[in-house]
Design a protein around this motif. Structure first.
Motif, PDB file in Angstrom:
ATOM      1  N   ASN A  29      31.603  63.926  67.986  1.00 20.55           N
ATOM      2  CA  ASN A  29      32.207  64.309  66.617  1.00 20.55           C
ATOM      3  C   ASN A  29      33.606  64.304  66.607  1.00 20.55           C
ATOM      4  O   ASN A  29      34.282  64.433  65.682  1.00 20.55           O
ATOM      5  CB  ASN A  29      31.577  65.687  66.340  1.00 20.55           C
ATOM      6  CG  ASN A  29      31.509  65.962  64.861  1.00 20.55           C
ATOM      7  OD1 ASN A  29      31.332  64.966  64.075  1.00 20.55           O
ATOM      8  ND2 ASN A  29      31.875  67.000  64.404  1.00 20.55           N
ATOM      9  N   ASP A  30      34.188  64.373  67.885  1.00 19.66           N
ATOM     10  CA  ASP A  30      35.576  64.358  67.860  1.00 19.66           C
ATOM     11  C   ASP A  30      36.285  63.197  68.112  1.00 19.66           C
ATOM     12  O   ASP A  30      37.578  62.964  68.283  1.00 19.66           O
ATOM     13  CB  ASP A  30      36.115  65.351  69.181  1.00 19.66           C
ATOM     14  CG  ASP A  30      35.695  66.672  68.974  1.00 19.66           C
ATOM     15  OD1 ASP A  30      35.745  67.354  67.774  1.00 19.66           O
ATOM     16  OD2 ASP A  30      35.422  67.386  69.886  1.00 19.66           O
ATOM     17  N   GLY A  31      35.368  62.044  68.011  1.00 23.09           N
ATOM     18  CA  GLY A  31      35.965  60.638  68.258  1.00 23.09           C
ATOM     19  C   GLY A  31      36.033  60.287  69.528  1.00 23.09           C
ATOM     20  O   GLY A  31      36.601  59.190  69.859  1.00 23.09           O
ATOM     21  N   ASN A  32      35.603  60.965  70.516  1.00 24.42           N
ATOM     22  CA  ASN A  32      35.538  60.470  71.816  1.00 24.42           C
ATOM     23  C   ASN A  32      34.680  59.489  72.407  1.00 24.42           C
ATOM     24  O   ASN A  32      33.381  59.796  71.882  1.00 24.42           O
ATOM     25  CB  ASN A  32      35.720  61.693  72.903  1.00 24.42           C
ATOM     26  CG  ASN A  32      37.016  62.592  72.561  1.00 24.42           C
ATOM     27  OD1 ASN A  32      38.067  61.807  72.361  1.00 24.42           O
ATOM     28  ND2 ASN A  32      36.908  63.915  72.627  1.00 24.42           N
ATOM     29  N   ILE A  33      34.959  58.238  72.993  1.00 26.67           N
ATOM     30  CA  ILE A  33      33.637  57.409  73.174  1.00 26.67           C
ATOM     31  C   ILE A  33      32.603  58.017  74.142  1.00 26.67           C
ATOM     32  O   ILE A  33      33.023  58.305  75.386  1.00 26.67           O
ATOM     33  CB  ILE A  33      34.202  55.982  73.638  1.00 26.67           C
ATOM     34  CG1 ILE A  33      35.250  55.377  72.665  1.00 26.67           C
ATOM     35  CG2 ILE A  33      33.053  55.059  74.142  1.00 26.67           C
ATOM     36  CD1 ILE A  33      36.014  54.211  73.190  1.00 26.67           C
ATOM     37  N   THR A  34      31.160  57.748  73.811  1.00 30.99           N
ATOM     38  CA  THR A  34      30.140  58.190  74.787  1.00 30.99           C
ATOM     39  C   THR A  34      29.432  56.948  75.262  1.00 30.99           C
ATOM     40  O   THR A  34      28.826  57.045  76.354  1.00 30.99           O
ATOM     41  CB  THR A  34      29.180  59.165  74.125  1.00 30.99           C
ATOM     42  OG1 THR A  34      28.819  58.653  73.030  1.00 30.99           O
ATOM     43  CG2 THR A  34      30.200  60.456  73.616  1.00 30.99           C
TER      44      THR A  34
END
Length: 707
Positions: A266-271
């Motif tokens: 949700n914070d825009g960090n790639i998973t």
């Protein structure tokens, strides 16, 4: 438990000179076997009934002094000594009594073996109660058996787990109740050793069990099984295992995907990201980008913000590293909350996609045509289908209109301009059993000098320029049908008298003719004016008013049925698409909210006008609030101070006024819902999450109590 809790404080006290007779009398009086010899507050010794017996056997008199039989070697206990220590002392000294003293070395009582036994029994009983209470409050289940493997006790946790009663289980062989535990309990009893944790399935319940021997006086007299219910833990473990499998499937699906795919939190960090994404952006391995912001890794992507209640942004044509691509994004929703995003980039063989899109456009056009045909067929079955609504007032109006349609009486439809009076009149005609036509005439749109000829027609040569052979009027055309008189409040009084005669006599004469014509016409009149007030002012005939006002149907204005705006908007968008097909799906939740904060003086007609303008000018699939423009110069007596279009003399910022109006609407809804946000969201026609955002935006939580 201490000695002071069980000592006999009402003991026999004597001196050296006390006679045997006096001692025996006190023994009988206090039922004691021992007397303390005290002089000067100090213990000299003790005298027992057996020593008195020995004195008398020596042929001494009962009046003899007891000094010769005083025992000076006395066993003394301190009042704070435990019962266990007291027991050990009496056993070691091999005596049946002891004198009890306090910290000041003052005799405060005596303790006999019987007192000690009573105390030990009481202590054991209390200890048993505490142990049972402890067992019943354990989360683990405990089942104990004797040496013959018969159940001796079960704690509360075991009774609850297996839904049984203890009285039905006591003395029952463990093999009959829980055969799975029998072998291990037998082994523990025989070996006297603990068996560590083992897994069992008992009565459809998964448990971990340990087996412990019960020993008394160094001998194993039974055993207990300690069980832990792990059914829920196994479910969690299975869910975790399923999650791992799903994650592996997702990884495999991503690798097989033909296009570039990347997932963020949700914070825009790639998973996660697939090989197509790594190749497109020339990234060596996934480890180089995990947990890093996607905006930093792929700054060229036109990422849009949306939430769990909004609509996902439309696909966009972009260019990455000199390569054309189609970009799309979708929120990942869990429990109505956004937890991340999936981004997809199509960049390989776009020419194939172009042909596919053209084919889809062709299919969409055909589908639109068939939808229109289906709608027309449906409207034949439902006369009031054109009145789009889910509002309770409108549904009740349709029911009343259907009943009125089956009557023979004239009707008056009232309501503001643009509410759909003509649609309602048409539905009433189609619901009736009248075989004639539905003929419409607007009393305000025809010049006064032509109204009479429009109503009654004219004969051949009735006036200069008249049609040869004459012309039938609206009454003739509506014979055995329905004549809809729109804006009847604007009808000249001269024509009102002639109309009244036709309604009374059911006959009329063409203009310039002498022949009377009979007609069977039902009148449905409509107006947005107060006819009764016009009667009072002498502008409308009272007798005509009562002729047409037999049944009155009032259409509520749009501002009183704002819950209809979403389905009206959807219907109108589909209507526009039949005239000019655009890739427009509908309105965003924010655009609907904006429409629902307006007072709509022009009602549905004005709504259609505003949406038609927005439909033409929007450049995306969803109409956003910025494409909704209200007519600022449109004035109406219905404007209220809180209306978005209300303007006092001084200049007001448009955005501030819109926000103030929205805030007041939220306050009103929360007051009506008594602080219940779920109900307030339903009143406003928005989602609960959207309402939360607006409450935070306007800091409303400080001003009203929620629940």
């Amino acid at each position: 438990m201490k000695v002071r809790h069980l000592l006999t404080s009402n003991f026999v006290k004597v001196t050296r000179t006390t006679t045997a007779r006096e001692v025996l009398e006190k023994f009988l009086e206090l039922r004691q076997d021992l007397a303390c010899v005290i002089e000067g507050g100090k213990l000299i010794g003790i005298v027992t009934k057996y020593s008195i017996y020995r004195l008398l056997l020596k042929e001494q008199s009962l009046d003899s002094s007891i000094e010769s039989v005083i025992k000076h070697d006395v066993v003394v206990l301190h009042e704070e000594t435990s019962l266990t220590e007291a027991k050990d002392t009496l056993l070691r000294k091999q005596v049946g009594h002891a004198v009890v003293m306090n910290e000041k070395n003052t005799v405060i009582g005596v303790m006999a073996k019987s007192d000690l036994i009573t105390g030990l029994i009481t202590g054991s009983h209390n200890l048993g109660i505490r142990l049972k209470s402890l067992m019943n409050n354990l989360q683990e289940c405990v089942i104990s058996v004797d040496e013959h493997l018969h159940i001796t006790s079960m704690n509360e946790a075991a009774l609850q787990l297996f839904q049984i009663k203890e009285k039905h289980m006591l003395s029952k062989p463990i093999e009959d109740a829980f055969p799975e535990l029998t072998d291990d309990l037998r082994k523990v009893i025989h070996t006297g050793s603990v068996i560590d944790v083992k897994r069992f399935n008992l009565n459809k319940t998964t448990v971990f069990s340990s087996f412990v021997p019960i020993k008394e006086w160094g001998k194993t007299t039974g055993a207990m099984a300690v069980l832990k219910d792990v059914t829920d833990f196994e479910k969690v473990a299975n869910e975790l295992e399923s999650t791992k499998r799903i994650e592996k499937i997702l990884d495999s699906a991503l690798e097989l995907a033909y296009d570039a795919v990347v997932i963020t939190d949700n914070d825009g960090n790639i998973t996660k990201a697939n090989l197509g994404f790594l190749n497109l952006f020339s990234i060596e391995t996934i480890e180089h980008i995990l947990e890093k912001p996607i905006k930093k890794i792929a700054p060229d992507l036109p990422i849009s913000k949306n939430d769990a209640t909004g609509h996902q942004p439309e696909a966009k044509l972009i260019q990455i590293n000199g390569q054309k691509a189609i970009f799309n994004q979708m929120p990942i929703i869990q429990s109505n909350k956004r937890i991340g995003y999936i981004y997809k980039i199509i960049y390989q063989k776009l020419d194939i996609w172009k042909d596919l899109f053209q084919h889809m456009d062709k299919l969409e056009n055909e589908l639109t045509y068939y939808r229109g045909e289906l709608s027309r067929i449906s409207n034949r079955n439902d006369p009031f289908a054109s009145l789009i609504s889910k509002n309770k007032k409108m549904e009740q109006l349709k029911k009343e209109s259907y009943i009125a349609a089956k009557s023979f009486s004239n009707l008056l439809i009232t309501g503001e301009s643009g509410t759909g009076k003509e649609l309602l009149a048409d539905g009433i005609h189609r619901s009736s059993n009248r075989t004639g036509s539905f003929v419409k005439i607007n009393c305000a749109a025809i010049p006064e000098n032509l109204l009479e000829s429009e109503f009654f027609g004219y004969a051949d040569g009735a006036f200069t320029g008249s049609r040869k052979g004459g012309k039938p009027g609206k009454f003739e055309l509506a014979n055995e049908g329905t004549l809809f008189l729109d804006e009847i409040g604007d009808m000249p009084q001269s024509l009102q008298a002639k109309l009244l005669r036709v309604l009374q006599e059911k006959e009329f004469e063409r203009l310039g003719d002498t022949q009377t014509k009979k007609v069977d016409v039902r009148i449905i009149a409509a107006t947005n004016k107060d006819l009764f007030q016009l009667v009072k002012e002498g502008l409308f005939r009272e007798d005509l008013y009562y002729r047409i006002h037999v049944i009155n149907l009032n259409i509520p204005p749009l501002r009183e049925r704002l819950d209809d705006i979403p389905i009206l908007a959807d219907h109108l968008i589909k209507k526009f698409k039949t005239k000019k097909n655009k890739d427009v799906i509908g309105l965003t939740a924010e655009a609907i909210e904006k429409l629902q904060t307006y007072d709509w003086p022009g009602n549905v007609r004005q709504l259609e006008n505003i949406l038609e303008r927005a439909y033409h000018f929007t450049d995306s699939k969803w109409i956003e609030p910025e494409f909704i423009h209200f007519d600022q110069d449109h004035k109406t007596s219905l404007l209220l101070p809180h209306s978005p279009r209300y303007r006092p003399a001084e200049k007001i910022n448009r955005q501030e006024l819109l926000e103030e109006t929205e805030k007041k609407a939220i306050f009103k809804a929360l007051e009506q819902a008594h602080g219940n946000r779920t109900k307030a969201a339903k009143f406003l026609g928005i989602s609960r999450s959207s309402l939360y955002q607006k409450i935070n935006k306007y800091d409303i939580q400080k001003e009203i109590k929620f629940y």
